[in-house]
Motif scaffolding. Sequence first.
Motif, PDB file in Angstrom:
ATOM      1  N   CYS A  79     -72.742  -3.226  20.768  1.00  0.00           N
ATOM      2  CA  CYS A  79     -71.450  -2.821  20.197  1.00  0.00           C
ATOM      3  C   CYS A  79     -71.604  -2.101  18.862  1.00  0.00           C
ATOM      4  O   CYS A  79     -70.683  -2.103  18.031  1.00  0.00           O
ATOM      5  CB  CYS A  79     -70.517  -4.031  20.028  1.00  0.00           C
ATOM      6  N   GLN A  80     -72.758  -1.481  18.635  1.00  0.00           N
ATOM      7  CA  GLN A  80     -72.971  -0.716  17.415  1.00  0.00           C
ATOM      8  C   GLN A  80     -72.639   0.762  17.656  1.00  0.00           C
ATOM      9  O   GLN A  80     -72.822   1.274  18.755  1.00  0.00           O
ATOM     10  CB  GLN A  80     -74.433  -0.836  16.951  1.00  0.00           C
ATOM     11  N   GLN A  81     -72.168   1.413  16.595  1.00  0.00           N
ATOM     12  CA  GLN A  81     -71.821   2.823  16.718  1.00  0.00           C
ATOM     13  C   GLN A  81     -73.086   3.674  16.843  1.00  0.00           C
ATOM     14  O   GLN A  81     -74.026   3.533  16.067  1.00  0.00           O
ATOM     15  CB  GLN A  81     -71.012   3.284  15.507  1.00  0.00           C
ATOM     16  N   ILE A  82     -73.081   4.552  17.853  1.00  0.00           N
ATOM     17  CA  ILE A  82     -74.227   5.437  18.089  1.00  0.00           C
ATOM     18  C   ILE A  82     -74.058   6.740  17.338  1.00  0.00           C
ATOM     19  O   ILE A  82     -74.948   7.191  16.624  1.00  0.00           O
ATOM     20  CB  ILE A  82     -74.378   5.717  19.597  1.00  0.00           C
ATOM     21  N   SER A  83     -72.908   7.361  17.492  1.00  0.00           N
ATOM     22  CA  SER A  83     -72.643   8.629  16.819  1.00  0.00           C
ATOM     23  C   SER A  83     -71.146   8.831  16.719  1.00  0.00           C
ATOM     24  O   SER A  83     -70.352   8.072  17.289  1.00  0.00           O
ATOM     25  CB  SER A  83     -73.293   9.789  17.573  1.00  0.00           C
ATOM     26  N   ALA A  84     -70.747   9.877  15.988  1.00  0.00           N
ATOM     27  CA  ALA A  84     -69.333  10.169  15.790  1.00  0.00           C
ATOM     28  C   ALA A  84     -69.146  11.673  15.632  1.00  0.00           C
ATOM     29  O   ALA A  84     -69.994  12.367  15.077  1.00  0.00           O
ATOM     30  CB  ALA A  84     -68.794   9.440  14.568  1.00  0.00           C
TER      31      ALA A  84
END
Length: 595
Positions: free
Chosen positions: A387-392
């Motif tokens: 559940c960690q952000q990979i990219s944006a």
Amino acid sequence: MASEISNEIDVNPDLPTKFINLPSPHLKCPICGGLYKDPVINIKCGHTFCRICAFSTTRCPIDESHCDTNQIVVNRLVVGQIEDLQIYCRHGLAKNKTGEWDLALDSCSEIISYGRRSEHEGNCLFALVKCPYSERCAQMRKKDLEQHKKYCDQIQCKFLKQGCTCRGTLKKIEEHSKICPYQSGTVNNGHLAVKVAEQALAIQTLQDENMLLTKRVGELEESRTHMKAQMDKQGSLIKELQQKMESLLSRIELVPSSVSRRPLSASQICLAEGGANSCRRSSVSSQRSTSPGHTNERWEMPFQFKCIGTLRGHKDVVWALSTKKGHLYSAGADGIIKIWSLEQLAKGCVGNITAHKGVIHCLATWENTLLSAGADKSILLWNLGNCQQISAVHDAHDNIICSMVVCNDLLFTSSFGVIKVWDLKTMHLKTSLQSEKHWVRALACSRAKDKLYSGSHNAVNVWDIKDKFNKVGSIKHEGGSIYSLAVSKTYIFAGNSGNYDQSIQVFRVDTHEFVMNFCSHLGTVTHLIVSPSGQFLISGSHDSTIQFWNLESMLPYQNLSRHQGSVNTLTLHGDFLLSGSEDHEIKVFRYFRMQ
């Protein structure tokens, strides 16, 4: 300084103004720094000022020459340039949290020239108007005025000047006027006349209410009889199932302990209305797949879906749902993505992701990734494992992201007047598809994954997504803005904001010909799903209901009404249907075969 970084200029303090492009600095007065208002040119120095500014100074701020107000004329060239500036209609603007003007959903999206704003805004259907009958009524959109006039209950008696104070609907006032004691023009006994008029109107109101109550009592009696028959039938079924269970338990005792037991299927998931303490487990084992995209459902008619649980946790409207790898992901106006285990929903929420700064309007999954987007105009990618952000991708669009859909390794996102295509492996923008200058609120892919369908105002556009992303077709209709789309092998379904008899329009996939209207919902159709087999369509609406449609007979099959607000999103998971609503809740419905 603020005018250099914003396209919002206070041209008229009383009128909200949002320019399409930032006005040129040459169109700003050197004295007040704002856009020219009634621009005039000083013949002596050759510089242009606002008329008010020219009369407020004696020297030119540019060359310090004397300003003679007797030597000024209108600068018609500047007037023409200002009138040609492009702006949004003010009836389509709303202030955001920072106090700036943004485009608002469900409002006017017209782009007009500044010089013609009075002409358009004076006739705009989204302009706020007052009720012609009474000051007591709240303001409303001009397009809703005629509907309001039919039901306004503040219409005064035509003998108001004679002293009558009665109010009511148009129908009631017409009936009252026939017996109004003031119609003769005499007010000898004013107090008594008022009482008589009030009592006559009250009697008529009670008679109308009595007729409605009598009709309702009859409906309730009929419903009670039907429910009693159903309860008797269910009681017999429960007794029969208990006998079968006892028989199965006696057989299980005879099975050697070394024999491995089969794991529970998805239809045996434990769900609870209020949490783990009220856990309720199904006694019927289903062998259907829990991955709706992989195998067709086996819903044998007659069947029905029943609500078996409610998931609570969101503090605001639920706008989006998605499932992947045994988990349900939900999001909405609170900006949080909640995670629920589809194996043990009775545990409640098992995880939270603080995702966006504003409303999350859409969710999608791809491989081991969850994608989210919404009002902050950003697309965020999350690892489903941790559940960690990979990219944006920030500022992916210029306006709110309304919809997204994944097809193969491509992501399609839509906003006002544009659809963008992203490479999911790199999140680089591949191309932009220009649509009409309206909100593109709905996207759907063909079953063959070679075409993209987009819904806008009075049109469904068809795009080729295998080669050059060209528009290959356009289906026109008169149902208003399209809020939802679904595509089967044979039909295209468009849910819109039209009236009762045009809420879902059906077109053929191969010829784009109109087939028929599905008539059931009383409000905007917000979400559509075609079942994996293509035999059923499921629709959710602003009227708080969910409707099943049999696509073989093209008739409504079952109506579900368990929400207290608009049904905004739906998703299927094997034999389970999950729905998110304006009432902040997620309802869980399950398939049951009827005997």
